[in-house]
Design an enzyme around this catalytic site. Structure first.
Site, PDB file in Angstrom:
ATOM      1  N   THR A   1     -83.909 -59.712 -55.432  1.00  0.00           N
ATOM      2  CA  THR A   1     -82.359 -59.197 -55.292  1.00  0.00           C
ATOM      3  C   THR A   1     -82.745 -57.529 -55.057  1.00  0.00           C
ATOM      4  N   CYS A   2     -83.094 -57.318 -56.135  1.00  0.00           N
ATOM      5  CA  CYS A   2     -83.372 -55.800 -56.648  1.00  0.00           C
ATOM      6  C   CYS A   2     -84.319 -55.017 -56.288  1.00  0.00           C
ATOM      7  N   GLY A  41     -87.065 -74.433 -55.691  1.00  0.00           N
ATOM      8  CA  GLY A  41     -87.074 -74.774 -57.350  1.00  0.00           C
ATOM      9  C   GLY A  41     -85.567 -75.656 -57.424  1.00  0.00           C
ATOM     10  N   SER A  93     -77.622 -63.634 -58.727  1.00  0.00           N
ATOM     11  CA  SER A  93     -77.283 -63.917 -58.333  1.00  0.00           C
ATOM     12  C   SER A  93     -76.680 -63.435 -56.737  1.00  0.00           C
ATOM     13  N   GLY A 136     -66.446 -50.082 -56.851  1.00  0.00           N
ATOM     14  CA  GLY A 136     -67.389 -50.385 -57.563  1.00  0.00           C
ATOM     15  C   GLY A 136     -68.958 -50.117 -57.282  1.00  0.00           C
ATOM     16  N   GLY A 149     -69.270 -50.080 -54.031  1.00  0.00           N
ATOM     17  CA  GLY A 149     -68.491 -49.516 -52.666  1.00  0.00           C
ATOM     18  C   GLY A 149     -69.189 -48.169 -52.477  1.00  0.00           C
ATOM     19  N   VAL A 188     -57.496 -56.566 -51.535  1.00  0.00           N
ATOM     20  CA  VAL A 188     -56.551 -56.752 -49.646  1.00  0.00           C
ATOM     21  C   VAL A 188     -57.124 -59.023 -49.812  1.00  0.00           C
ATOM     22  N   ASP A 248     -78.340 -61.990 -63.854  1.00  0.00           N
ATOM     23  CA  ASP A 248     -77.113 -61.756 -63.743  1.00  0.00           C
ATOM     24  C   ASP A 248     -76.332 -63.969 -63.434  1.00  0.00           C
ATOM     25  N   HIS A 294     -85.550 -25.222 -72.673  1.00  0.00           N
ATOM     26  CA  HIS A 294     -84.220 -24.267 -71.636  1.00  0.00           C
ATOM     27  C   HIS A 294     -85.760 -23.644 -70.633  1.00  0.00           C
TER      28      HIS A 294
HETATM   29  P1  FAD Z   1     -82.554 -60.809 -59.062  1.00  0.00           P
HETATM   30  O1  FAD Z   1     -82.754 -59.874 -59.065  1.00  0.00           O
HETATM   31  O2  FAD Z   1     -81.190 -62.077 -58.158  1.00  0.00           O
HETATM   32  O3  FAD Z   1     -83.454 -62.081 -58.650  1.00  0.00           O
HETATM   33  C1  FAD Z   1     -83.202 -64.137 -58.401  1.00  0.00           C
HETATM   34  C2  FAD Z   1     -84.775 -64.169 -57.378  1.00  0.00           C
HETATM   35  O4  FAD Z   1     -84.662 -65.978 -57.396  1.00  0.00           O
HETATM   36  C3  FAD Z   1     -84.369 -64.199 -55.931  1.00  0.00           C
HETATM   37  O5  FAD Z   1     -85.646 -63.943 -54.833  1.00  0.00           O
HETATM   38  C4  FAD Z   1     -84.093 -65.331 -54.938  1.00  0.00           C
HETATM   39  O6  FAD Z   1     -83.785 -66.008 -53.979  1.00  0.00           O
HETATM   40  C5  FAD Z   1     -84.683 -66.255 -55.781  1.00  0.00           C
HETATM   41  N1  FAD Z   1     -83.469 -68.392 -56.425  1.00  0.00           N
HETATM   42  C6  FAD Z   1     -82.506 -68.237 -56.496  1.00  0.00           C
HETATM   43  N2  FAD Z   1     -82.621 -69.201 -56.607  1.00  0.00           N
HETATM   44  C7  FAD Z   1     -83.438 -69.937 -56.511  1.00  0.00           C
HETATM   45  C8  FAD Z   1     -84.256 -71.469 -56.632  1.00  0.00           C
HETATM   46  N3  FAD Z   1     -83.692 -72.403 -56.677  1.00  0.00           N
HETATM   47  N4  FAD Z   1     -85.795 -71.540 -56.248  1.00  0.00           N
HETATM   48  C9  FAD Z   1     -86.217 -69.767 -55.906  1.00  0.00           C
HETATM   49  N5  FAD Z   1     -85.991 -69.409 -56.398  1.00  0.00           N
HETATM   50  C10 FAD Z   1     -84.408 -69.128 -56.120  1.00  0.00           C
HETATM   51  N6  FAD Z   1     -79.141 -53.335 -61.131  1.00  0.00           N
HETATM   52  C11 FAD Z   1     -79.582 -52.806 -61.101  1.00  0.00           C
HETATM   53  O7  FAD Z   1     -80.079 -51.757 -62.651  1.00  0.00           O
HETATM   54  N7  FAD Z   1     -79.830 -50.447 -60.918  1.00  0.00           N
HETATM   55  C12 FAD Z   1     -79.758 -50.864 -59.391  1.00  0.00           C
HETATM   56  O8  FAD Z   1     -79.570 -49.858 -59.019  1.00  0.00           O
HETATM   57  C13 FAD Z   1     -79.032 -51.862 -58.836  1.00  0.00           C
HETATM   58  N8  FAD Z   1     -78.519 -51.700 -57.592  1.00  0.00           N
HETATM   59  C14 FAD Z   1     -77.869 -52.641 -56.548  1.00  0.00           C
HETATM   60  C15 FAD Z   1     -78.037 -52.158 -55.374  1.00  0.00           C
HETATM   61  C16 FAD Z   1     -77.102 -53.228 -54.767  1.00  0.00           C
HETATM   62  C17 FAD Z   1     -77.166 -53.247 -53.169  1.00  0.00           C
HETATM   63  C18 FAD Z   1     -77.388 -54.692 -55.467  1.00  0.00           C
HETATM   64  C19 FAD Z   1     -76.619 -55.719 -54.513  1.00  0.00           C
HETATM   65  C20 FAD Z   1     -77.168 -54.785 -56.872  1.00  0.00           C
HETATM   66  C21 FAD Z   1     -78.186 -53.671 -57.267  1.00  0.00           C
HETATM   67  N9  FAD Z   1     -78.465 -53.924 -58.839  1.00  0.00           N
HETATM   68  C22 FAD Z   1     -78.818 -52.661 -59.976  1.00  0.00           C
HETATM   69  C23 FAD Z   1     -78.065 -55.273 -59.620  1.00  0.00           C
HETATM   70  C24 FAD Z   1     -79.663 -55.810 -60.132  1.00  0.00           C
HETATM   71  O9  FAD Z   1     -79.950 -56.226 -58.265  1.00  0.00           O
HETATM   72  C25 FAD Z   1     -79.428 -57.236 -60.466  1.00  0.00           C
HETATM   73  O10 FAD Z   1     -78.718 -57.402 -61.447  1.00  0.00           O
HETATM   74  C26 FAD Z   1     -80.767 -57.719 -60.481  1.00  0.00           C
HETATM   75  O11 FAD Z   1     -81.859 -58.245 -59.151  1.00  0.00           O
HETATM   76  C27 FAD Z   1     -80.893 -59.565 -61.825  1.00  0.00           C
HETATM   77  O12 FAD Z   1     -82.186 -59.975 -61.677  1.00  0.00           O
HETATM   78  P2  FAD Z   1     -82.494 -61.325 -61.289  1.00  0.00           P
HETATM   79  O13 FAD Z   1     -84.283 -61.264 -62.281  1.00  0.00           O
HETATM   80  O14 FAD Z   1     -81.077 -61.760 -62.813  1.00  0.00           O
HETATM   81  O15 FAD Z   1     -82.160 -61.504 -60.374  1.00  0.00           O
HETATM   82  P1  NAD Z   2     -68.287 -54.585 -58.972  1.00  0.00           P
HETATM   83  O1  NAD Z   2     -67.612 -55.126 -59.478  1.00  0.00           O
HETATM   84  O2  NAD Z   2     -68.962 -53.201 -59.286  1.00  0.00           O
HETATM   85  O3  NAD Z   2     -66.426 -53.521 -58.624  1.00  0.00           O
HETATM   86  C1  NAD Z   2     -65.823 -54.348 -57.143  1.00  0.00           C
HETATM   87  C2  NAD Z   2     -64.770 -53.650 -56.811  1.00  0.00           C
HETATM   88  O4  NAD Z   2     -64.044 -54.714 -56.043  1.00  0.00           O
HETATM   89  C3  NAD Z   2     -63.909 -53.851 -58.698  1.00  0.00           C
HETATM   90  O5  NAD Z   2     -63.811 -52.253 -58.712  1.00  0.00           O
HETATM   91  C4  NAD Z   2     -62.855 -54.607 -58.345  1.00  0.00           C
HETATM   92  O6  NAD Z   2     -61.062 -54.581 -58.938  1.00  0.00           O
HETATM   93  C5  NAD Z   2     -62.711 -54.589 -56.441  1.00  0.00           C
HETATM   94  N1  NAD Z   2     -62.084 -55.549 -55.891  1.00  0.00           N
HETATM   95  C6  NAD Z   2     -62.235 -57.333 -56.036  1.00  0.00           C
HETATM   96  N2  NAD Z   2     -61.229 -58.289 -55.499  1.00  0.00           N
HETATM   97  C7  NAD Z   2     -60.572 -56.573 -53.877  1.00  0.00           C
HETATM   98  C8  NAD Z   2     -59.230 -57.406 -53.677  1.00  0.00           C
HETATM   99  N3  NAD Z   2     -58.986 -58.473 -53.092  1.00  0.00           N
HETATM  100  N4  NAD Z   2     -59.583 -55.923 -53.436  1.00  0.00           N
HETATM  101  C9  NAD Z   2     -59.469 -54.123 -53.188  1.00  0.00           C
HETATM  102  N5  NAD Z   2     -60.115 -54.582 -54.111  1.00  0.00           N
HETATM  103  C10 NAD Z   2     -61.076 -55.514 -55.073  1.00  0.00           C
HETATM  104  O7  NAD Z   2     -68.854 -54.981 -57.650  1.00  0.00           O
HETATM  105  P2  NAD Z   2     -70.593 -54.510 -56.885  1.00  0.00           P
HETATM  106  O8  NAD Z   2     -69.691 -53.233 -56.362  1.00  0.00           O
HETATM  107  O9  NAD Z   2     -70.088 -55.359 -55.762  1.00  0.00           O
HETATM  108  O10 NAD Z   2     -71.635 -54.433 -57.082  1.00  0.00           O
HETATM  109  C11 NAD Z   2     -72.241 -56.007 -57.784  1.00  0.00           C
HETATM  110  C12 NAD Z   2     -72.932 -55.664 -58.875  1.00  0.00           C
HETATM  111  O11 NAD Z   2     -74.168 -55.298 -58.916  1.00  0.00           O
HETATM  112  C13 NAD Z   2     -71.759 -54.475 -60.083  1.00  0.00           C
HETATM  113  O12 NAD Z   2     -71.201 -54.982 -61.216  1.00  0.00           O
HETATM  114  C14 NAD Z   2     -73.312 -54.128 -60.888  1.00  0.00           C
HETATM  115  O13 NAD Z   2     -72.955 -54.913 -61.626  1.00  0.00           O
HETATM  116  C15 NAD Z   2     -74.295 -54.714 -59.737  1.00  0.00           C
HETATM  117  N6  NAD Z   2     -75.293 -53.097 -58.905  1.00  0.00           N
HETATM  118  C16 NAD Z   2     -75.125 -52.090 -59.441  1.00  0.00           C
HETATM  119  C17 NAD Z   2     -75.295 -51.060 -59.652  1.00  0.00           C
HETATM  120  C18 NAD Z   2     -75.982 -49.890 -60.338  1.00  0.00           C
HETATM  121  O14 NAD Z   2     -76.769 -50.337 -61.060  1.00  0.00           O
HETATM  122  N7  NAD Z   2     -76.483 -48.547 -59.741  1.00  0.00           N
HETATM  123  C19 NAD Z   2     -75.650 -51.226 -58.069  1.00  0.00           C
HETATM  124  C20 NAD Z   2     -74.946 -51.983 -57.301  1.00  0.00           C
HETATM  125  C21 NAD Z   2     -74.731 -52.349 -57.634  1.00  0.00           C
END
Ligand code: FAD
Ligand code: NAD
Length: 464
Positions: free
Chosen positions: A43-44, A117, A148, A185, A188, A240, A311, A443
């Site tokens: 995902t990352c 898998g 996730s 969050g 958003g 919502v 995750d 500085h």
């Molecule tokens: P993942 O990165 O979700 O990787 C899991 C992998 O397993 C995926 O490729 C999936 O397809 C694969 N998989 C799942 N089930 C199976 C299966 N049964 N067989 C084979 N493959 C499978 N975190 C930060 O720290 N900094 C950020 O700036 C940040 N920005 C984000 C922005 C967005 C838009 C989103 C959605 C998330 C962001 N996150 C960020 C969160 C971060 O992406 C996750 O915390 C991180 O990817 C979790 O890593 P993971 O290895 O646990 O799982």
């Molecule tokens: P989040 O948990 O950060 O925020 C979700 C927000 O949705 C909360 O403020 C919550 O109160 C609100 N909400 C929940 N139900 C609602 C409803 N019915 N109506 C209105 N508001 C509602 O989740 P996210 O922004 O979806 O991000 C998911 C996760 O991905 C984060 O928790 C974070 O761990 C990870 N992420 C990290 C980064 C980063 O590190 N820069 C960037 C993106 C995502």
């Protein structure tokens, strides 16, 4: 195809899984990693951290070039957006980095099985490819790192047209005229900022009375004010309850308030653990009430030699947490030792200005009646911040009242995401606020604001 046995089979090649694979190979294990995608990085890398940061950078440059260079005496005419080129660059960044992981796998002799898998009754991993062909991969240890997927809320169907997840919102082919976002969050704020900068009207609907739940309240208030000034419209205390999608756009229903109409809606209400089709139910792998896999201090599930990290377990959903857990887990398997310090996990929101936090929030300490001292330094007292025209925001340090040991640091301002690293290192080594301010900071740098905040803890900041 004959069965193969590995010391470790990891399911999921996200930052948790692929980093664990490389570390395990360094420790001498024969490692395989199963991922359903051809692009490694999870995902990352594919649809999270990296593409969102690529678009945050491009959209910031676009806004800066169009509106903010005049103050530096730079005049630019006829700035226009080539969204396709912007999206292509983002995709190129992703494929370059993903290719890099493939190279690291090759170097470490890690086998990538592409397919879904699932764990069978013999504790082997069955990999099924997109054509439905299966092979069995045997393993001494299995590590679940399946990450996730976007979550939703009752009444909101993510399969409807114009009802989008973060993945959709990283690839819009034109800026929506009006983008509604459910959730103030991380996603958003970051993705809302991208499309506002590129011309969309953005309305964020948040259930709570604040943005960024979990972060320091003062930091969140400042962020809210700042993004409102930038033009994002917030509707707090908006729960919502449903979304309808039609030809004209979407209608978002809220509890006790008028519905909001928009062209598209981004649902950013959190993420859910990815365990579908993995065999966790059949194997009796324990999960908590929200579906996260539960593990012990060795990251082992209730089934011997089956581990889980990232995750998919109930810790902070951040890429660097998944990495730390992946490394600690395989180090424990190989050596018996491995550790994650959950008290010192930096968290960064990559908006402009950036927001960064580590350790305890001031509000949390207050709630617990923990006696603390607090020092706050505004970037307006920092020379470098003025030189780069980014003097908004502050650094706040909270330390224990008796010992002065740093308990938390909260920053909103320029390069907050990099500044927090010094603070995390200080906390990791048990530093006091005085240790930080007795350290010479160059500085003129933004890091002097960290030093001054540490001085402010003892009422001795110079430029305040
Ligand atoms: P993942 O990165 O979700 O990787 C899991 C992998 O397993 C995926 O490729 C999936 O397809 C694969 N998989 C799942 N089930 C199976 C299966 N049964 N067989 C084979 N493959 C499978 N975190 C930060 O720290 N900094 C950020 O700036 C940040 N920005 C984000 C922005 C967005 C838009 C989103 C959605 C998330 C962001 N996150 C960020 C969160 C971060 O992406 C996750 O915390 C991180 O990817 C979790 O890593 P993971 O290895 O646990 O799982
Ligand atoms: P989040 O948990 O950060 O925020 C979700 C927000 O949705 C909360 O403020 C919550 O109160 C609100 N909400 C929940 N139900 C609602 C409803 N019915 N109506 C209105 N508001 C509602 O989740 P996210 O922004 O979806 O991000 C998911 C996760 O991905 C984060 O928790 C974070 O761990 C990870 N992420 C990290 C980064 C980063 O590190 N820069 C960037 C993106 C995502």
């Amino acid at each position: 195809m004959p069965d193969t046995t590995h010391d470790l089979v990891i399911i999921g090649a996200g930052p948790g899984g692929y980093v664990a694979a490389i570390r395990a190979a360094q420790l001498g294990m024969d490692v395989a990693c199963v991922d359903e995608h051809s692009q490694l990085g999870g995902t990352c890398l594919r649809v999270g951290c990296i593409p969102s940061k690529a678009l945050l950078e491009s959209s910031h440059l676009y806004e800066q070039t169009a509106h903010e260079l005049g103050v530096h005496g730079i005049k630019v005419k006829d700035v226009s957006l080539d969204l396709k080129a912007m999206l292509d660059r983002k995709d190129k960044v992703v494929s370059t980095l993903s290719g890099g992981i493939a190279g690291l796998f090759k170097k470490s002799k890690i086998k990538h099985y592409q397919g879904t898998g699932s764990i069978n009754a013999d504790k082997a991993v069955v990999v099924t490819d997109s054509k439905g062909k299966s092979q069995t991969v045997k393993a001494k240890n299995i590590l679940i790192a399946t990450g996730s997927r976007p979550a939703s809320i009752p009444g909101v169907d993510l399969s409807l047209d114009k009802v989008d997840t973060s993945t959709d919102a990283l690839s819009y082919d034109k800026p929506p005229k009006h983008l509604a976002v459910i959730g103030a969050g991380y996603i958003g704020l970051e993705i809302g900022s991208i499309w506002r900068r590129l011309g969309s009207k953005v309305t964020v609907l948040e259930y709570l009375d604040r943005v960024l739940p979990g972060m320091d309240a003062q930091l969140a208030r400042h962020a809210h004010r700042t993004f409102e000034k930038q033009g994002i419209n917030y509707e707090l205390k908006s729960r919502v309850t449903g979304v309808k999608s039609g030809k004209q756009g979407v209608t978002i229903e809220r509890e006790g308030a008028d519905p909001v109409k928009a062209d598209r809606v981004l649902v950013a209400v959190g993420r859910a653990p990815h365990t579908e089709g993995l065999g966790v139910e059949e194997m009796g792998i324990e999960r908590d009430s929200r579906g996260f896999i539960t593990v012990d201090e060795n990251f082992q599930t209730n089934i011997h030699n089956i581990y889980a990290i990232g995750d998919v377990i109930p810790t902070m959903m951040l890429a660097h947490v998944a990495e730390e857990e992946g490394i600690a887990c395989v180090e424990k398997i190989a050596t018996g030792y491995g550790h994650v310090n959950y008290d010192v996990i930096p968290a960064v929101v990559f908006t402009h200005p950036e927001i960064a936090s580590v350790g305890r929030s001031e509000s949390g300490l207050k709630d617990e009646a923990h006696e603390y001292k607090s020092g706050l330094f505004n970037f307006k007292g920092n020379g470098r911040a003025h030189a780069i025209e980014q003097a908004d925001g502050f650094v706040k340090i909270v330390s224990d009242k008796k010992t002065d040991r740093v308990l938390g640091v909260h920053i909103i301002g320029p390069d907050a995401g990099s500044l927090i690293a010094e603070c995390a290192s200080a906390m990791q080594y048990g530093a006091t606020a005085e240790d930080i301010y007795r350290t010479c900071h160059a500085h003129p740098t933004l890091s002097e604001a960290v030093k001054e905040a540490a001085m402010a803890v003892d009422g001795r900041a110079i430029h305040a």
